[in-house]
Design an enzyme around this catalytic site. Structure first.
Site, short mmCIF file in Angstrom:
data_model
loop_
_atom_site.label_atom_id
_atom_site.label_comp_id
_atom_site.label_asym_id
_atom_site.label_seq_id
_atom_site.Cartn_x
_atom_site.Cartn_y
_atom_site.Cartn_z
N ARG A 123 -16.25 -71.47 -2.43
CA ARG A 123 -16.54 -71.77 -1.01
C ARG A 123 -15.30 -71.72 -0.13
NH1 ARG A 123 -19.74 -75.61 -3.63
NH2 ARG A 123 -21.93 -75.02 -3.63
N LYS A 167 -11.47 -62.32 10.57
CA LYS A 167 -12.73 -61.69 10.16
C LYS A 167 -12.50 -61.04 8.81
CE LYS A 167 -14.98 -60.47 14.51
NZ LYS A 167 -15.45 -59.34 15.34
N GLU A 218 -5.59 -48.60 18.40
CA GLU A 218 -5.80 -50.04 18.61
C GLU A 218 -4.67 -50.62 19.47
OE1 GLU A 218 -8.40 -51.82 17.98
OE2 GLU A 218 -9.48 -50.63 16.49
N LYS A 275 -4.09 -59.94 20.49
CA LYS A 275 -5.22 -60.35 19.63
C LYS A 275 -5.14 -61.84 19.33
CE LYS A 275 -8.31 -59.13 15.96
NZ LYS A 275 -8.75 -58.23 14.92
N GLU A 306 -16.16 -65.39 18.34
CA GLU A 306 -16.74 -64.37 19.21
C GLU A 306 -17.91 -64.90 20.03
OE1 GLU A 306 -16.16 -60.00 18.26
OE2 GLU A 306 -18.26 -60.32 17.77
N ARG A 323 -13.80 -63.00 22.96
CA ARG A 323 -13.34 -62.13 21.88
C ARG A 323 -13.96 -60.73 21.97
NH1 ARG A 323 -11.95 -63.68 15.57
NH2 ARG A 323 -11.51 -61.57 14.92
N ASN A 330 -13.55 -55.49 21.62
CA ASN A 330 -14.45 -54.39 21.24
C ASN A 330 -14.43 -53.25 22.25
OD1 ASN A 330 -15.31 -55.69 18.94
ND2 ASN A 330 -16.89 -56.81 20.04
N HIS A 389 -15.23 -49.81 21.15
CA HIS A 389 -15.76 -49.88 19.79
C HIS A 389 -17.27 -49.64 19.68
CE1 HIS A 389 -11.80 -51.21 18.86
NE2 HIS A 389 -12.08 -51.45 17.60
N HIS A 417 -17.96 -47.23 16.80
CA HIS A 417 -18.67 -47.56 15.55
C HIS A 417 -19.79 -46.58 15.28
CE1 HIS A 417 -17.25 -52.00 15.71
NE2 HIS A 417 -16.49 -51.29 14.90
N HIS A 464 -10.99 -45.18 11.52
CA HIS A 464 -11.55 -46.09 12.52
C HIS A 464 -10.90 -45.82 13.90
CE1 HIS A 464 -13.06 -49.86 14.14
NE2 HIS A 464 -11.83 -50.24 14.44
N1 LIG Z 1 -11.17 -57.70 9.85
C1 LIG Z 1 -11.00 -57.15 11.03
O1 LIG Z 1 -10.91 -57.80 12.07
C2 LIG Z 1 -10.88 -55.65 11.10
C3 LIG Z 1 -10.49 -55.03 12.29
C4 LIG Z 1 -10.34 -53.65 12.32
C5 LIG Z 1 -10.59 -52.90 11.18
N2 LIG Z 1 -10.98 -53.53 10.04
C6 LIG Z 1 -11.23 -52.76 8.82
O2 LIG Z 1 -10.01 -52.16 8.41
C7 LIG Z 1 -10.29 -50.95 7.70
C8 LIG Z 1 -9.45 -49.85 8.28
O3 LIG Z 1 -8.10 -50.19 8.06
P1 LIG Z 1 -7.01 -49.06 7.83
O4 LIG Z 1 -7.03 -48.09 8.94
O5 LIG Z 1 -5.74 -49.78 7.51
O6 LIG Z 1 -7.60 -48.26 6.61
P2 LIG Z 1 -7.42 -48.31 5.03
O7 LIG Z 1 -7.25 -49.69 4.52
O8 LIG Z 1 -8.54 -47.53 4.49
O9 LIG Z 1 -6.06 -47.53 4.83
C9 LIG Z 1 -5.98 -46.19 5.27
C10 LIG Z 1 -5.15 -45.37 4.27
O10 LIG Z 1 -3.78 -45.67 4.42
C11 LIG Z 1 -3.20 -45.94 3.15
N3 LIG Z 1 -2.05 -46.80 3.37
C12 LIG Z 1 -2.07 -48.06 3.85
N4 LIG Z 1 -0.82 -48.50 3.98
C13 LIG Z 1 0.01 -47.50 3.57
C14 LIG Z 1 1.41 -47.35 3.50
N5 LIG Z 1 2.24 -48.31 3.88
N6 LIG Z 1 1.91 -46.19 3.04
C15 LIG Z 1 1.10 -45.18 2.67
N7 LIG Z 1 -0.25 -45.25 2.73
C16 LIG Z 1 -0.77 -46.40 3.17
C17 LIG Z 1 -4.33 -46.57 2.38
O11 LIG Z 1 -4.10 -46.59 1.01
C18 LIG Z 1 -5.48 -45.66 2.82
O12 LIG Z 1 -5.46 -44.44 2.12
C19 LIG Z 1 -11.78 -50.70 7.86
O13 LIG Z 1 -12.44 -51.08 6.69
C20 LIG Z 1 -12.18 -51.61 9.02
O14 LIG Z 1 -13.53 -52.03 8.94
C21 LIG Z 1 -11.12 -54.87 9.98
#
Ligand SMILES: NC(=O)c1ccc[n+]([C@@H]2O[C@H](COP(=O)([O-])OP(=O)(O)OC[C@H]3O[C@@H](n4cnc5c(N)ncnc54)[C@H](O)[C@@H]3O)[C@@H](O)[C@H]2O)c1
Length: 343
Positions: A112, A134, A176, A210, A220, A224, A228, A231, A235, A247
């Site tokens: 939990r 999140k 972003e 942020k 949210e 918050r 978006n 977005h 999305h 993304h």
């Molecule tokens: N929780 C939240 O508030 C929130 C907000 C925005 C996005 N997200 C989520 O985040 C994800 C997208 O994140 P992302 O763009 O980081 O994508 P990702 O985690 O898929 O990483 C993208 C690529 O970059 C590579 N990578 C990461 N760091 C690296 C580094 N230092 N050197 C070389 N390669 C590297 C990863 O291995 C992957 O191949 C999605 O799942 C999205 O839903 C969450």
């Protein structure tokens, strides 16, 4: 070392200019057991295994969205059980947004809710995914549908990671950063003109935007929602593209659409709309989408978990750094805005 505070269900710090290895060691020292999750792709590159010791177990997870699946979550719960993680132990998530989303949700759901720390390695992770509490995984019905608000106890920003990030992922993260500039901090838009030289300040300012929004409205309620901006359409495009676009790439198209809609329904100047296009194109981000996709996009936007009731709602701008809620846009206005971004 400077830091930015986030006030959510607990107060925590985002440490800027940190050394991630020292941070991992310090976190592990203060817990009986620490489980560190990291994408296999990054393990060798950053010699993560060298940090393993009796009270610090390292588990390799898949890269990207493959990590955010119910099947994988089940595996992680098994790992937590086998390692005997208790309420006083902790999890560290190292990686892009997908890794920190998974690690955070495992921490939210195991016993939990146990302590976790986020060490984002992508630009998108540093300025967005790891900040704000999140956490979640994808369902067969859609992305991020299973999740929890569960803030990390700290976020560690080490810009060493950016050196190996691909140009594509750096640019996707810039979408972003640019969004943060348009909704809240116009200085970001100036600094983005020379992003590589100004990256430390861009990261700090985007995190500050942020952190400030999340600290006022963690779950949210309303404020918050400004995060978006861009977005809602973004999305829907991600879904049509079956998540083959980053993304940030889908959000870039969504930002230009939201700016055009703001021009039509919210009074944003045409010059400010053009500034969106120019800045995003500078990072080779897409700013247009297929003309025939509007019906499908409308259907997907109506099913977006952020929509309420049947009316489509968008975050718009009346000016730079002045977000507004566009609650009563007509289908003609949406079609006109879409016409301006489709090609
Ligand atoms: N929780 C939240 O508030 C929130 C907000 C925005 C996005 N997200 C989520 O985040 C994800 C997208 O994140 P992302 O763009 O980081 O994508 P990702 O985690 O898929 O990483 C993208 C690529 O970059 C590579 N990578 C990461 N760091 C690296 C580094 N230092 N050197 C070389 N390669 C590297 C990863 O291995 C992957 O191949 C999605 O799942 C999205 O839903 C969450």
């Amino acid at each position: 070392m400077s830091s930015i505070k986030v006030v959510a269900e607990r107060e925590y710090s985002v440490h800027l200019d940190a050394n991630w290895r020292k941070s991992v060691e310090a976190i592990a020292e203060s817990h009986n057991k620490t489980l560190l999750m990291v994408p296999a792709e990054l393990v060798e590159q950053f010699q993560v295994l060298a940090l393993a010791k009796a009270n610090l177990r390292i588990v390799e997870i898949p890269t990207g969205e493959a990590a955010k699946s119910p099947d994988y979550l089940l595996k992680m719960w098994e790992v937590c059980g086998d390692y005997g993680l208790t309420r006083s132990d902790c999890i560290i998530g190292i990686g892009g947004g997908s890794a920190t989303d998974l690690a955070g949700f495992v921490a939210a759901s195991w016993l939990r809710g146990i302590t976790w720390h986020a060490i984002p390695t992508s630009l998108a992770g540093m300025v967005d995914a790891a900040i704000g509490g999140k956490t979640g995984i994808n369902s067969s019905h859609g992305k991020n549908l299973i999740g929890a608000f569960h803030s990390p106890s700290s976020v560690v920003i080490d810009k060493e990671f950016l050196e190996s990030l691909s140009e594509r992922d750096f640019n996707a993260g810039m979408a972003e950063v640019i969004k943060s500039g348009f909704i809240a901090d116009s200085k970001i838009l100036e600094l983005a003109l020379d992003a590589k030289a100004n990256i430390a300040e861009l990261i700090a300012r985007s995190i500050a935007v942020k952190a400030s929004v999340v600290s006022s409205d963690f779950k949210e309620g309303r404020l918050r929602e400004i995060l978006n901006y861009g977005h809602t359409l973004g999305h829907a495009i991600e879904k049509i593209e079956e998540y083959k676009l980053r993304h940030g790439e889908a959000v870039a198209i969504g930002l230009v659409f939201a700016a055009e809609l703001s021009n039509i329904a919210g009074g944003l100047s045409a010059m400010a709309v053009e500034q969106h296009r120019e800045l995003l194109r500078k990072f080779e981000l897409p700013t247009t989408y297929r003309p025939d996709a509007l019906p499908k996009l409308l259907e997907l936007m109506a099913g977006d978990k952020k929509s309420r009731g049947t009316a489509l709602r968008f975050i718009g701008l009346e000016d730079i750094a002045k977000p507004i809620w566009l609650e009563a846009v007509t289908s003609d206005q949406i079609a006109e805005a879409y016409g301006r971004i489709s090609s």
